[in-house]
Motif scaffolding. Structure first.
Motif, mmCIF file in Angstrom:
data_model
loop_
_atom_site.group_PDB
_atom_site.id
_atom_site.type_symbol
_atom_site.label_atom_id
_atom_site.label_comp_id
_atom_site.label_asym_id
_atom_site.label_seq_id
_atom_site.Cartn_x
_atom_site.Cartn_y
_atom_site.Cartn_z
ATOM 1 N N SER A 107 -0.475 -7.968 -9.122
ATOM 2 C CA SER A 107 -0.350 -8.277 -7.691
ATOM 3 C C SER A 107 -0.633 -7.050 -6.839
ATOM 4 O O SER A 107 -1.255 -7.146 -5.781
ATOM 5 C CB SER A 107 1.026 -8.851 -7.381
ATOM 6 N N TRP A 108 -0.211 -5.882 -7.301
ATOM 7 C CA TRP A 108 -0.507 -4.633 -6.575
ATOM 8 C C TRP A 108 -2.015 -4.381 -6.549
ATOM 9 O O TRP A 108 -2.599 -4.074 -5.499
ATOM 10 C CB TRP A 108 0.226 -3.474 -7.232
ATOM 11 N N THR A 111 -3.803 -6.892 -4.341
ATOM 12 C CA THR A 111 -3.549 -6.638 -2.922
ATOM 13 C C THR A 111 -4.530 -5.607 -2.385
ATOM 14 O O THR A 111 -5.110 -5.768 -1.313
ATOM 15 C CB THR A 111 -2.104 -6.146 -2.710
ATOM 16 N N GLY A 115 -7.331 -7.319 -0.230
ATOM 17 C CA GLY A 115 -6.925 -7.024 1.144
ATOM 18 C C GLY A 115 -7.716 -5.900 1.762
ATOM 19 O O GLY A 115 -8.346 -6.056 2.807
ATOM 20 N N GLU A 117 -9.180 -2.786 3.708
ATOM 21 C CA GLU A 117 -9.035 -2.293 5.069
ATOM 22 C C GLU A 117 -8.598 -3.390 6.041
ATOM 23 O O GLU A 117 -7.884 -3.131 7.008
ATOM 24 C CB GLU A 117 -10.350 -1.668 5.533
ATOM 25 N N GLY A 118 -8.990 -4.621 5.778
ATOM 26 C CA GLY A 118 -8.598 -5.722 6.650
ATOM 27 C C GLY A 118 -7.091 -5.975 6.624
ATOM 28 O O GLY A 118 -6.497 -6.380 7.610
ATOM 29 N N LEU A 119 -6.455 -5.718 5.498
ATOM 30 C CA LEU A 119 -5.031 -5.945 5.370
ATOM 31 C C LEU A 119 -4.209 -4.763 5.876
ATOM 32 O O LEU A 119 -3.191 -4.945 6.539
ATOM 33 C CB LEU A 119 -4.675 -6.238 3.908
ATOM 34 N N PHE A 120 -4.674 -3.555 5.588
ATOM 35 C CA PHE A 120 -3.887 -2.369 5.899
ATOM 36 C C PHE A 120 -4.282 -1.684 7.207
ATOM 37 O O PHE A 120 -3.568 -0.823 7.696
ATOM 38 C CB PHE A 120 -3.979 -1.357 4.747
ATOM 39 N N GLY A 121 -5.430 -2.017 7.736
ATOM 40 C CA GLY A 121 -5.860 -1.445 9.006
ATOM 41 C C GLY A 121 -6.191 0.037 8.904
ATOM 42 O O GLY A 121 -6.749 0.500 7.906
ATOM 43 N N TRP A 124 -5.437 2.410 5.838
ATOM 44 C CA TRP A 124 -6.240 2.286 4.622
ATOM 45 C C TRP A 124 -6.874 3.613 4.210
ATOM 46 O O TRP A 124 -6.915 3.934 3.030
ATOM 47 C CB TRP A 124 -7.299 1.211 4.825
#
Length: 142
Positions: A107-108, A111, A115, A117-121, A124
């Motif tokens: 899962s890590w 992720t 995910g 750059e789109g997930l962490f902004g 990232w």
């Protein structure tokens, strides 16, 4: 005379049922069950208990691959649920631990892979490791 035979038969029946290698299945009862995958060449039951306990405990020292080794090496113990109850507890707990570790690791990894750059902004760029050399100025000399 018949009464004596009945008593001796009933007295021996529970003793055989208490054996860790006993089974109701006629196929399994005719085959010797060994605690390790290498059969008669492997460890004795006492040595197996010691190794299973060590693999289980060292798995908590951030070495969960030892849990996988424990499950693989003591596969006959996992496969035959009634055999070797002292060893089985360590092997089953190792299997559960390795399964949980694998689920967390996957899962890590997913992720970060999905995910990105789109997930962490903007955070990232600080999380990824592929640009460490650029940040430290180690690429300009080549």
């Amino acid at each position: 005379m018949e009464g004596l035979q009945t008593n001796s038969t009933t007295a021996t029946a529970p003793a055989t049922a208490a054996s860790p290698n006993s089974s109701d299945d006629p196929i399994l009862s005719s085959v010797q069950v060994w605690p390790t995958i290498d059969g008669p060449l492997g460890l004795s039951e006492e040595e197996s208990l010691s190794y299973a306990r060590k693999f289980y405990k060292f798995g908590y020292a951030l070495l969960p691959w030892l849990w996988a080794v424990n499950c693989f090496y003591f596969w006959p113990v996992l496969r035959h649920s009634r055999s070797f109850p002292r060893i089985r507890s360590y092997v089953v707990r190792s299997a559960v631990g390795f399964t949980v570790f694998t689920a967390l690791l996957c899962s890590w990894a997913l992720t970060f892979a999905i995910g990105g750059e789109g997930l962490f902004g903007p955070v990232w760029d600080k999380l990824v490791m592929y640009n460490v050399a650029d940040r430290l100025g180690l690429t300009g000399w080549v």
